[in-house]
Each structure stands twice: as C-alpha cells, then as structure tokens.
Design a protein around this motif. Structure first.
Motif, PDB file in Angstrom:
ATOM      1  N   GLY A 158       0.864  -1.159   0.007  1.00 46.81           N
ATOM      2  CA  GLY A 158      -0.055  -0.090  -0.011  1.00 46.81           C
ATOM      3  C   GLY A 158       0.916   1.347  -0.023  1.00 46.81           C
ATOM      4  O   GLY A 158       2.208   1.222  -0.109  1.00 46.81           O
ATOM      5  N   PRO A 159       0.130   2.518  -0.131  1.00 48.71           N
ATOM      6  CA  PRO A 159       1.050   3.700  -0.104  1.00 48.71           C
ATOM      7  C   PRO A 159       1.603   3.800   1.275  1.00 48.71           C
ATOM      8  O   PRO A 159       1.066   3.396   2.260  1.00 48.71           O
ATOM      9  CB  PRO A 159       0.048   4.675  -0.405  1.00 48.71           C
ATOM     10  CG  PRO A 159      -1.356   4.173   0.032  1.00 48.71           C
ATOM     11  CD  PRO A 159      -1.237   2.508  -0.304  1.00 48.71           C
ATOM     12  N   LEU A 160       2.785   4.700   1.327  1.00 48.42           N
ATOM     13  CA  LEU A 160       3.475   5.100   2.415  1.00 48.42           C
ATOM     14  C   LEU A 160       3.625   6.675   2.234  1.00 48.42           C
ATOM     15  O   LEU A 160       4.698   7.144   1.804  1.00 48.42           O
ATOM     16  CB  LEU A 160       4.606   4.146   2.605  1.00 48.42           C
ATOM     17  CG  LEU A 160       4.682   2.742   2.748  1.00 48.42           C
ATOM     18  CD1 LEU A 160       6.002   1.997   2.658  1.00 48.42           C
ATOM     19  CD2 LEU A 160       3.958   2.454   3.974  1.00 48.42           C
ATOM     20  N   PRO A 161       2.847   7.404   2.827  1.00 48.03           N
ATOM     21  CA  PRO A 161       2.636   8.576   2.275  1.00 48.03           C
ATOM     22  C   PRO A 161       3.752   9.530   2.820  1.00 48.03           C
ATOM     23  O   PRO A 161       4.073  10.565   1.987  1.00 48.03           O
ATOM     24  CB  PRO A 161       1.288   9.172   2.892  1.00 48.03           C
ATOM     25  CG  PRO A 161       0.962   8.106   3.875  1.00 48.03           C
ATOM     26  CD  PRO A 161       1.521   6.932   3.446  1.00 48.03           C
ATOM     27  N   VAL A 162       4.582   9.255   4.191  1.00 49.10           N
ATOM     28  CA  VAL A 162       5.385  10.051   4.756  1.00 49.10           C
ATOM     29  C   VAL A 162       6.658  10.016   3.805  1.00 49.10           C
ATOM     30  O   VAL A 162       7.314  10.999   3.106  1.00 49.10           O
ATOM     31  CB  VAL A 162       5.783   9.760   5.849  1.00 49.10           C
ATOM     32  CG1 VAL A 162       6.952  10.705   6.252  1.00 49.10           C
ATOM     33  CG2 VAL A 162       4.400  10.068   6.598  1.00 49.10           C
ATOM     34  N   ALA A 163       7.160   8.768   3.337  1.00 48.76           N
ATOM     35  CA  ALA A 163       8.188   8.631   2.531  1.00 48.76           C
ATOM     36  C   ALA A 163       8.191   9.008   1.421  1.00 48.76           C
ATOM     37  O   ALA A 163       9.058   9.506   0.611  1.00 48.76           O
ATOM     38  CB  ALA A 163       8.491   6.914   2.597  1.00 48.76           C
ATOM     39  N   GLU A 164       6.879   8.855   0.607  1.00 46.51           N
ATOM     40  CA  GLU A 164       6.713   9.127  -0.849  1.00 46.51           C
ATOM     41  C   GLU A 164       6.592  10.814  -1.003  1.00 46.51           C
ATOM     42  O   GLU A 164       7.354  11.346  -1.811  1.00 46.51           O
ATOM     43  CB  GLU A 164       5.247   8.719  -1.318  1.00 46.51           C
ATOM     44  CG  GLU A 164       5.267   7.220  -1.335  1.00 46.51           C
ATOM     45  CD  GLU A 164       3.802   6.498  -1.642  1.00 46.51           C
ATOM     46  OE1 GLU A 164       3.224   7.293  -2.172  1.00 46.51           O
ATOM     47  OE2 GLU A 164       3.614   5.350  -1.256  1.00 46.51           O
ATOM     48  N   HIS A 165       6.196  11.428  -0.030  1.00 51.23           N
ATOM     49  CA  HIS A 165       6.239  12.766   0.157  1.00 51.23           C
ATOM     50  C   HIS A 165       7.532  13.495   0.321  1.00 51.23           C
ATOM     51  O   HIS A 165       8.077  14.430  -0.309  1.00 51.23           O
ATOM     52  CB  HIS A 165       5.248  13.560   1.031  1.00 51.23           C
ATOM     53  CG  HIS A 165       5.019  14.993   0.989  1.00 51.23           C
ATOM     54  ND1 HIS A 165       4.313  15.713   0.072  1.00 51.23           N
ATOM     55  CD2 HIS A 165       5.471  15.832   1.713  1.00 51.23           C
ATOM     56  CE1 HIS A 165       4.266  16.999   0.204  1.00 51.23           C
ATOM     57  NE2 HIS A 165       5.076  17.139   1.184  1.00 51.23           N
ATOM     58  N   ALA A 166       8.190  12.985   1.161  1.00 47.55           N
ATOM     59  CA  ALA A 166       9.548  13.174   1.626  1.00 47.55           C
ATOM     60  C   ALA A 166      10.596  13.246   0.246  1.00 47.55           C
ATOM     61  O   ALA A 166      11.348  14.025   0.071  1.00 47.55           O
ATOM     62  CB  ALA A 166      10.082  12.676   2.607  1.00 47.55           C
ATOM     63  N   ALA A 167      10.368  12.077  -0.592  1.00 48.22           N
ATOM     64  CA  ALA A 167      11.365  11.845  -1.615  1.00 48.22           C
ATOM     65  C   ALA A 167      11.207  12.755  -2.746  1.00 48.22           C
ATOM     66  O   ALA A 167      12.029  13.106  -3.116  1.00 48.22           O
ATOM     67  CB  ALA A 167      10.879  10.591  -2.251  1.00 48.22           C
ATOM     68  N   ARG A 168      10.108  13.634  -2.598  1.00 44.82           N
ATOM     69  CA  ARG A 168      10.040  14.785  -3.549  1.00 44.82           C
ATOM     70  C   ARG A 168      10.672  16.076  -3.061  1.00 44.82           C
ATOM     71  O   ARG A 168      10.648  16.979  -3.959  1.00 44.82           O
ATOM     72  CB  ARG A 168       8.389  15.041  -3.860  1.00 44.82           C
ATOM     73  CG  ARG A 168       7.783  13.807  -4.589  1.00 44.82           C
ATOM     74  CD  ARG A 168       6.416  14.154  -5.198  1.00 44.82           C
ATOM     75  NE  ARG A 168       5.497  14.374  -4.087  1.00 44.82           N
ATOM     76  CZ  ARG A 168       4.682  13.507  -3.748  1.00 44.82           C
ATOM     77  NH1 ARG A 168       4.599  12.445  -3.892  1.00 44.82           N
ATOM     78  NH2 ARG A 168       3.673  14.107  -2.524  1.00 44.82           N
TER      79      ARG A 168
END
Length: 376
Positions: free
Chosen positions: A330-340
């Motif tokens: 499933g999505p991992l929103p903190v990691a995904e947002h931080a990567a940007r």
C-alpha cells in the motif's frame, strides 16, 4: 562564476592520513599478506572496541554485511523483514538476496526514520526481523524500537552504513541490536579507498558464522573443509590499513560534521527550509545534511547554476522501485512525500564556515525567487 562548492571533497581527509596509510602499505608490501592477516585482525579489534561490541567481522561491502547477517541469523525463505521505505536500495536488496521478503514501513515526517508505530504497523505473523536504518547518520528511538521488536520476537539489525560514530543515549551505532552493519565506501564518514564493510556484534556464535560465511563457509582452521554454504566477501588488508589510519580521526571529523549541521540549522531557522530532525536522545554522525524544500528539482538546478553542488538521497522510495513493487502492500505517504522534497547540501568535515554561509545564502535566494515565480 563563483568558485564551485563541492558536495563532497575527500582530499582534505586523505591528506590527513596519507603518512599513516603509506606506512601501513609499506608494511603490507614487505609482508605480502594482502588478504586477511594482522592488518585485518587489527582493524577488526579496533572497530569492535570503538563500537562497543566484542566482535567485528570485516567483509567486502555494506550490502554483504547485511546479507551475511541475515543468513547468519537464519533469516531466509518464508520470513519477512521490516525495512523502512526511506533508505538506500541495498537495505531491501539484501533481504531479497537472503531469500526473505521485505515488509516496507513508513517513517517519521520529522526524522524520516522508523518509529515504533510504523514498525508495529508492518509486523505480521511471518515477520522475523527488522532492519533499523540510521538514515543520513541519525539514530531513531532505539529503546522504543527494541521494545517493540522484543515484544514480537524480532531480531534487530542496525543498518549503520551512514552512522559511523553516531550514538543513542551513549551507545554507539551498531551495538544495540543483534548486529550492526557498516559500509566503508569512500564517501562514508569512515571511508576506505575502495569497497569495504563490517558487521559488529556481541554474539560470538553469530560472529563465527559470519566469518565462515564470508570465506565460502569454511570450517575454522581448515582451508578445504566447508561446513556452510558461503560466499567470497572478505575485507582486504589494503583497505584495513586505510581504515586503521582513519579511525583515530573519526570522532574529530564527526564533531566537525555536527558543528556544520548546527550552522545550517541556525541559518534556516526562520526560512521555508526544513532540516531533517534528530531524535531526542541521539547524537548524529551527519553523514549527510538533508533539508526539505518545495520545488526541489528546480531548486537543485538553480543552485547548480550558482556553483553549489547538492545531492538527492533518495528520489524514489524502495517500495516504488520496479524490482520491489511486488512487495509493496500500500502507499507509504510520508516516505513518498519526502522523496519529492529532500535535498542534501554540501557536507564534509573540512567545510569552512564562510562556504556554508554562501550555500545558505544561495539557497535562501533561490527559494525567494521560487516564491516570486509561484505568484506570477
């Protein structure tokens, strides 16, 4: 154009250790013991002592350190290992190479490190271990994470590849879990002149298994009797001499890194720039100085045009990398947002205060221009 600000400059550290390295290499040329031998044994003993463990096993690189630790602990097919999504790909890669399945976990929005809550959310009945990553050289709440791991019967493996000299309430990175895994890639806080790694532990049986595994599964004291299915992953003596020459300077270099991180933090206090935070109770090694900025790619490009080199660690979380998407649940929103947003600023022990000030000034100016453009 102004003089280039390098993201990393290894020459000053190399210059400091050049005489000691030459002396060590001269001894090696005389002895001819280029694999194993006294040079490797000396470094292993010194590194174990530094880390506060009874054992250190030199291996070929940091990825092998993780892989051999997993194999040494008997973690393979059918097992799951929790891995934070914000890490270098080698952390997850080692799990798959060992035959196990990575269970990706999200991270803290402040530190980008694993938390007790994100660890707990990733655990299933098949989970046998957690690899706690000391990302960027900072340590998470090892007390709380160890408690969760203990409650669920999980082995704790520390991925300390970026955390040489970091500590949690005075305990060195690598000394808290069943084992700590280090890379000595040249750009690390303690870097060799090529690939190298080590596992530290206070479990003599685990250390013995890893020593056997790194040398084709050889039985101790025998060259042609093999008790385990192993591999070839040895720390060579030339790199051991380099590491032994650098180790006495590691704490001073770490202190410089912390001072530089403080300069960055003070300069950005009243700006849109957010530095990745330390966990209270930890003393970071600051392998990287990471900030989060809006419009990261444009900001990085404009800094490059102004003569400031930067890096991005890491632009794609592990669970979104093609070979690992099948393990994502499933999505991992903190990691995904931080990567940007993450941007790594210049960081090495000999970085001068006026150079840091220039980096901060350029970044503030770029962000000011970005803000103006967003209102056009």
């Amino acid at each position: 154009m102004s003089e280039l600000v390098p993201f990393l400059d290894l020459y000053p550290m190399t210059a400091e250790v050049r005489p000691a390295v030459r002396y060590g290499w001269d001894r090696l040329l005389e002895s001819g013991q280029f694999v194993g031998g006294p040079s490797v044994e000396h470094f292993e003993q010194a590194w174990a002592s530094y880390c506060g463990t009874t054992e250190a096993v030199g291996v070929g690189n940091g990825t092998d350190a993780l892989l051999l630790t997993l194999i040494g602990l008997g973690i393979g097919r059918g097992a799951e290992v929790v891995v934070p999504a914000s890490t270098f790909i080698a952390t997850a890669e080692a799990v798959v190479l060992a035959g196990a399945t990575p269970r990706f976990a999200d991270v803290s929005p402040k530190t980008l490190l694993l938390t007790p809550e994100t660890l707990r959310a990733a655990i299933t009945p098949r989970t046998q271990a957690v690899i706690v990553v000391h990302l960027y050289g900072q340590m998470p709440d090892m007390t709380a994470l160890s408690r969760v791991a203990h409650d669920h019967g999980l082995a704790v493996i520390e991925d300390a590849a970026q955390a040489h000299g970091a500590s949690w309430h005075g305990a060195r990175a690598g000394s808290i879990g069943q084992a700590g895994c280090f890379s000595f890639y040249p750009g690390k806080n303690l870097g060799a002149f090529g690939d190298a790694g080590a596992v530290v532990t206070s479990d003599p049986e685990l250390a013995a298994r890893i020593r056997s595994l790194r040398e084709h599964g050889r039985v101790a004291g025998s060259h042609y009797v093999h008790g385990l299915l192993g591999m070839n992953s040895r720390l060579d003596a030339i790199q051991a001499e380099v590491l032994s020459a650098k180790l006495p300077l590691l704490d001073a270099w770490a202190a410089s890194r912390r001072e530089i991180a403080g300069w960055y933090r003070d300069a950005f206090e009243y700006t849109p720039v957010r530095m990745v935070e330390e966990t209270a109770g930890g003393a970071g090694a600051y392998h990287l100085a990471v900030v989060r900025v809006p419009h990261r790619d444009r900001v990085q490009r404009k800094l490059a045009e102004a003569g400031v080199q930067t890096g991005v660690h890491y632009p794609v979380p592990c669970h979104l990398q093609e070979p690992f998407q099948r393990y994502a649940t499933g999505p991992l929103p903190v990691a995904e947002h931080a990567a940007r947003e993450v941007l790594s600023l210049p960081m090495f022990p000999h970085l001068a205060a006026d150079t840091v000030a220039r980096v901060c000034k350029q970044l503030r100016e770029v962000l000011g221009a970005e803000g103006d453009e967003s209102h056009d």
